[in-house]
Design a protein around this motif. Structure first.
Motif, PDB file in Angstrom:
ATOM      1  N   ASP A  64     -88.831  48.939  -6.057  1.00  0.00           N
ATOM      2  CA  ASP A  64     -87.982  48.127  -5.175  1.00  0.00           C
ATOM      3  C   ASP A  64     -88.788  46.944  -4.694  1.00  0.00           C
ATOM      4  O   ASP A  64     -89.985  47.063  -4.414  1.00  0.00           O
ATOM      5  CB  ASP A  64     -87.430  48.935  -3.987  1.00  0.00           C
ATOM      6  CG  ASP A  64     -86.172  48.267  -3.423  1.00  0.00           C
ATOM      7  OD1 ASP A  64     -86.228  47.068  -3.086  1.00  0.00           O
ATOM      8  OD2 ASP A  64     -85.132  48.922  -3.342  1.00  0.00           O
ATOM      9  N   GLU A  67     -88.294  45.470  -1.940  1.00  0.00           N
ATOM     10  CA  GLU A  67     -88.459  45.560  -0.483  1.00  0.00           C
ATOM     11  C   GLU A  67     -88.616  47.023  -0.098  1.00  0.00           C
ATOM     12  O   GLU A  67     -88.598  47.890  -0.972  1.00  0.00           O
ATOM     13  CB  GLU A  67     -87.206  45.014   0.205  1.00  0.00           C
ATOM     14  CG  GLU A  67     -87.035  43.527   0.004  1.00  0.00           C
ATOM     15  CD  GLU A  67     -85.666  43.042   0.414  1.00  0.00           C
ATOM     16  OE1 GLU A  67     -84.891  43.832   0.985  1.00  0.00           O
ATOM     17  OE2 GLU A  67     -85.387  41.868   0.148  1.00  0.00           O
ATOM     18  N   VAL A  81     -74.054  54.600  10.543  1.00  0.00           N
ATOM     19  CA  VAL A  81     -73.225  54.961   9.383  1.00  0.00           C
ATOM     20  C   VAL A  81     -72.461  56.219   9.791  1.00  0.00           C
ATOM     21  O   VAL A  81     -73.067  57.210  10.180  1.00  0.00           O
ATOM     22  CB  VAL A  81     -74.102  55.234   8.146  1.00  0.00           C
ATOM     23  CG1 VAL A  81     -73.252  55.700   6.967  1.00  0.00           C
ATOM     24  CG2 VAL A  81     -74.890  53.987   7.766  1.00  0.00           C
ATOM     25  N   GLY A 140     -74.077  51.973  -9.150  1.00  0.00           N
ATOM     26  CA  GLY A 140     -73.914  51.449  -7.796  1.00  0.00           C
ATOM     27  C   GLY A 140     -73.239  50.094  -7.766  1.00  0.00           C
ATOM     28  O   GLY A 140     -72.522  49.712  -8.690  1.00  0.00           O
ATOM     29  N   ALA A 171     -71.678  53.584   0.077  1.00  0.00           N
ATOM     30  CA  ALA A 171     -72.902  54.303  -0.239  1.00  0.00           C
ATOM     31  C   ALA A 171     -72.617  55.573  -1.039  1.00  0.00           C
ATOM     32  O   ALA A 171     -73.346  55.911  -1.986  1.00  0.00           O
ATOM     33  CB  ALA A 171     -73.639  54.637   1.045  1.00  0.00           C
TER      34      ALA A 171
HETATM   35  C1  FAD Z   1     -74.043  45.600   6.749  1.00  0.00           C
HETATM   36  C2  FAD Z   1     -73.549  46.660   5.794  1.00  0.00           C
HETATM   37  C3  FAD Z   1     -73.085  47.850   6.302  1.00  0.00           C
HETATM   38  C4  FAD Z   1     -72.640  48.842   5.428  1.00  0.00           C
HETATM   39  N1  FAD Z   1     -72.205  50.022   5.963  1.00  0.00           N
HETATM   40  C5  FAD Z   1     -71.768  51.006   5.140  1.00  0.00           C
HETATM   41  C6  FAD Z   1     -71.312  52.253   5.673  1.00  0.00           C
HETATM   42  O1  FAD Z   1     -71.260  52.439   6.888  1.00  0.00           O
HETATM   43  N2  FAD Z   1     -70.930  53.185   4.769  1.00  0.00           N
HETATM   44  C7  FAD Z   1     -70.948  52.995   3.423  1.00  0.00           C
HETATM   45  O2  FAD Z   1     -70.622  53.912   2.668  1.00  0.00           O
HETATM   46  N3  FAD Z   1     -71.354  51.827   2.900  1.00  0.00           N
HETATM   47  C8  FAD Z   1     -71.750  50.824   3.711  1.00  0.00           C
HETATM   48  N4  FAD Z   1     -72.137  49.625   3.190  1.00  0.00           N
HETATM   49  C9  FAD Z   1     -72.085  49.441   1.729  1.00  0.00           C
HETATM   50  C10 FAD Z   1     -73.300  50.123   1.069  1.00  0.00           C
HETATM   51  O3  FAD Z   1     -74.472  49.764   1.759  1.00  0.00           O
HETATM   52  C11 FAD Z   1     -73.425  49.744  -0.402  1.00  0.00           C
HETATM   53  O4  FAD Z   1     -72.233  50.063  -1.076  1.00  0.00           O
HETATM   54  C12 FAD Z   1     -74.592  50.510  -1.038  1.00  0.00           C
HETATM   55  O5  FAD Z   1     -75.787  50.234  -0.352  1.00  0.00           O
HETATM   56  C13 FAD Z   1     -74.764  50.158  -2.508  1.00  0.00           C
HETATM   57  O6  FAD Z   1     -75.875  50.859  -2.957  1.00  0.00           O
HETATM   58  P1  FAD Z   1     -76.728  50.434  -4.226  1.00  0.00           P
HETATM   59  O7  FAD Z   1     -77.816  51.428  -4.322  1.00  0.00           O
HETATM   60  O8  FAD Z   1     -75.837  50.235  -5.375  1.00  0.00           O
HETATM   61  O9  FAD Z   1     -77.320  48.983  -3.920  1.00  0.00           O
HETATM   62  P2  FAD Z   1     -78.174  48.327  -2.646  1.00  0.00           P
HETATM   63  O10 FAD Z   1     -77.951  49.165  -1.460  1.00  0.00           O
HETATM   64  O11 FAD Z   1     -77.738  46.951  -2.697  1.00  0.00           O
HETATM   65  O12 FAD Z   1     -79.669  48.517  -3.135  1.00  0.00           O
HETATM   66  C14 FAD Z   1     -80.199  47.737  -4.161  1.00  0.00           C
HETATM   67  C15 FAD Z   1     -81.710  47.757  -4.040  1.00  0.00           C
HETATM   68  O13 FAD Z   1     -82.265  47.128  -5.203  1.00  0.00           O
HETATM   69  C16 FAD Z   1     -83.373  46.350  -4.818  1.00  0.00           C
HETATM   70  N5  FAD Z   1     -83.547  45.307  -5.852  1.00  0.00           N
HETATM   71  C17 FAD Z   1     -82.684  44.321  -6.200  1.00  0.00           C
HETATM   72  N6  FAD Z   1     -83.178  43.591  -7.222  1.00  0.00           N
HETATM   73  C18 FAD Z   1     -84.398  44.139  -7.528  1.00  0.00           C
HETATM   74  C19 FAD Z   1     -85.401  43.837  -8.500  1.00  0.00           C
HETATM   75  N7  FAD Z   1     -85.246  42.829  -9.386  1.00  0.00           N
HETATM   76  N8  FAD Z   1     -86.513  44.582  -8.521  1.00  0.00           N
HETATM   77  C20 FAD Z   1     -86.691  45.608  -7.646  1.00  0.00           C
HETATM   78  N9  FAD Z   1     -85.772  45.933  -6.703  1.00  0.00           N
HETATM   79  C21 FAD Z   1     -84.639  45.219  -6.658  1.00  0.00           C
HETATM   80  C22 FAD Z   1     -82.990  45.792  -3.469  1.00  0.00           C
HETATM   81  O14 FAD Z   1     -84.147  45.412  -2.725  1.00  0.00           O
HETATM   82  C23 FAD Z   1     -82.261  46.988  -2.850  1.00  0.00           C
HETATM   83  O15 FAD Z   1     -83.138  47.813  -2.127  1.00  0.00           O
HETATM   84  C24 FAD Z   1     -72.629  48.617   4.025  1.00  0.00           C
HETATM   85  C25 FAD Z   1     -73.083  47.405   3.515  1.00  0.00           C
HETATM   86  C26 FAD Z   1     -73.540  46.440   4.379  1.00  0.00           C
HETATM   87  C27 FAD Z   1     -74.063  45.121   3.819  1.00  0.00           C
END
Ligand code: FAD
Length: 327
Positions: free
Chosen positions: A34, A36, A48, A284, A296
């Motif tokens: 990651d 970050e 959440v 995701g 999530a």
């Molecule tokens: C403010 C906010 C509140 C939310 N609240 C809720 C809630 O209450 N309940 C709920 O179900 N959902 C909620 N969501 C939605 C939920 O967070 C997302 O649907 C979920 O996080 C998607 O998960 P993901 O793992 O696909 O991607 P992300 O959570 O987007 O994670 C992607 C990760 O990939 C990393 N990354 C990206 N590019 C690279 C790269 N090139 N190299 C290395 N690392 C990289 C990023 O740093 C990040 O850590 C919320 C979203 C936001 C913005």
């Protein structure tokens, strides 16, 4: 020299961390990259309340820290580096993931880089994100019972959010950049949805306007709008929350030309999360279908499916794509 793993996961949000739990618990040598601190978008939110298993609210960062520890307990190796390029091997062969610092190899790569909302280009937006400025009505709408809210975005998702917010709020005002008599006044296309919004007693429109600033230090305490025809500034001090829906951007820039994507850059997969490259999965919010349900729990489910599929691929190295579910 490249370091070799069995599974490399790029992205440590709910999708990537769940894939990591399953892959490392299956005893596969697993690397999670990651750029970050892992946690993804949930690191940007407070409570959440809709993730199963928590009868009391849990903060986004705590939920993700616990998920990260769970993955580490089974042996996932987490490295804070950004993937900047990939080189695909053939079926059954290793792929290569390149970061600024290192090169890693594995026959399985799970892409879980997520997507981010297009941010509101207004003064104060950075400071007040998560403090009254939200990019997710389903997540945060509940906290604004009885308040007056602003919805920025007049597409189908903005309208869906406005209707959702109107269940809790006293009033929702939708900011629209076009004048009321413009035939292209909204991006929204769904006629039923438009009709519901237009006739909703708690929803009204601010035509021909854009948000230029958010007021408040610790939380949103109002907004400054500008009329696009006259340039006149308009202050509203009764707005407690601003919800923004002006588009999403998947984190796939480094994958351009390397995998099939839809016109917005979301990854195409079949229902088993497989891309067209053997051993490479998309999970995701970065995946076109799952992004429609950007939650999530949906991302976690994708991560689980990909890791279970990867286990099968590591055993038999075959890649029968399901064309009928590829999207
Ligand atoms: C403010 C906010 C509140 C939310 N609240 C809720 C809630 O209450 N309940 C709920 O179900 N959902 C909620 N969501 C939605 C939920 O967070 C997302 O649907 C979920 O996080 C998607 O998960 P993901 O793992 O696909 O991607 P992300 O959570 O987007 O994670 C992607 C990760 O990939 C990393 N990354 C990206 N590019 C690279 C790269 N090139 N190299 C290395 N690392 C990289 C990023 O740093 C990040 O850590 C919320 C979203 C936001 C913005």
């Amino acid at each position: 020299m490249s370091e070799r793993y069995e599974v490399i996961i790029i992205g440590g949000g709910p999708a990537g961390l769940t894939a990591a739990i399953y892959a490392s618990r299956a005893n596969r040598k697993t690397l999670l990259l990651d750029k970050e601190i892992p946690g993804g978008q949930l690191n940007d939110t407070t409570d959440v309340e809709n993730y199963p298993g928590f009868d009391e609210p849990i903060t986004g960062p705590e939920l993700m820290e616990r998920t990260k520890r769970q993955a580490e307990r089974f042996g996932t190796h987490i490295v804070l580096e950004e993937a900047v390029d990939v080189e695909w091997g053939g079926q059954g062969e290793d792929h290569r993931v390149i970061t600024a610092e290192n090169r890693y190899e594995a026959p399985v790569v799970i892409l879980a880089t997520g997507a981010g909302p297009v941010e509101l280009p207004a003064q104060g937006a950075d400071r007040l994100k998560g403090r009254g400025l939200s990019y997710c009505a389903v997540c945060d709408g509940y906290f604004f019972r009885g308040k007056k809210l602003l919805e920025v975005g007049a597409g189908d998702s903005g309208f869906t959010e406005a209707l959702f917010l109107a269940k809790f709020a006293d009033e929702v005002r939708i900011v629209v950049r076009h004048p009321e008599d413009d035939p292209q006044r909204f991006k929204a296309k769904d006629k039923t949805l438009i009709d519901r919004v237009l006739h909703h007693p708690k929803i009204r429109f601010l035509w021909n306007t854009e948000v230029v600033a958010l007021k408040g230090e610790e939380k949103v305490e109002g907004v400054v709008l500008r009329r696009r025809d006259t340039g006149e500034l308009l202050e509203m001090d009764d707005i407690a929350g601003v919800f923004v829906n002006i588009g999403h951007k998947p984190a796939t820039e480094f994958l351009q030309g390397k995998l099939e994507m839809d016109e917005h850059g979301y990854l195409l997969t079949d229902r088993r999360m497989r891309t067209r490259v053997p051993g490479v999965y998309g999970v995701g919010d970065v995946r076109t279908f799952s992004g429609e349900y950007a939650q999530a729990v949906v991302a976690a489910s994708d991560g689980c499916i990909a890791a279970l599929e990867a286990e099968k691929y590591l055993r038999d190295r075959t890649w029968p794509l399901e064309e009928e579910t590829y999207s």
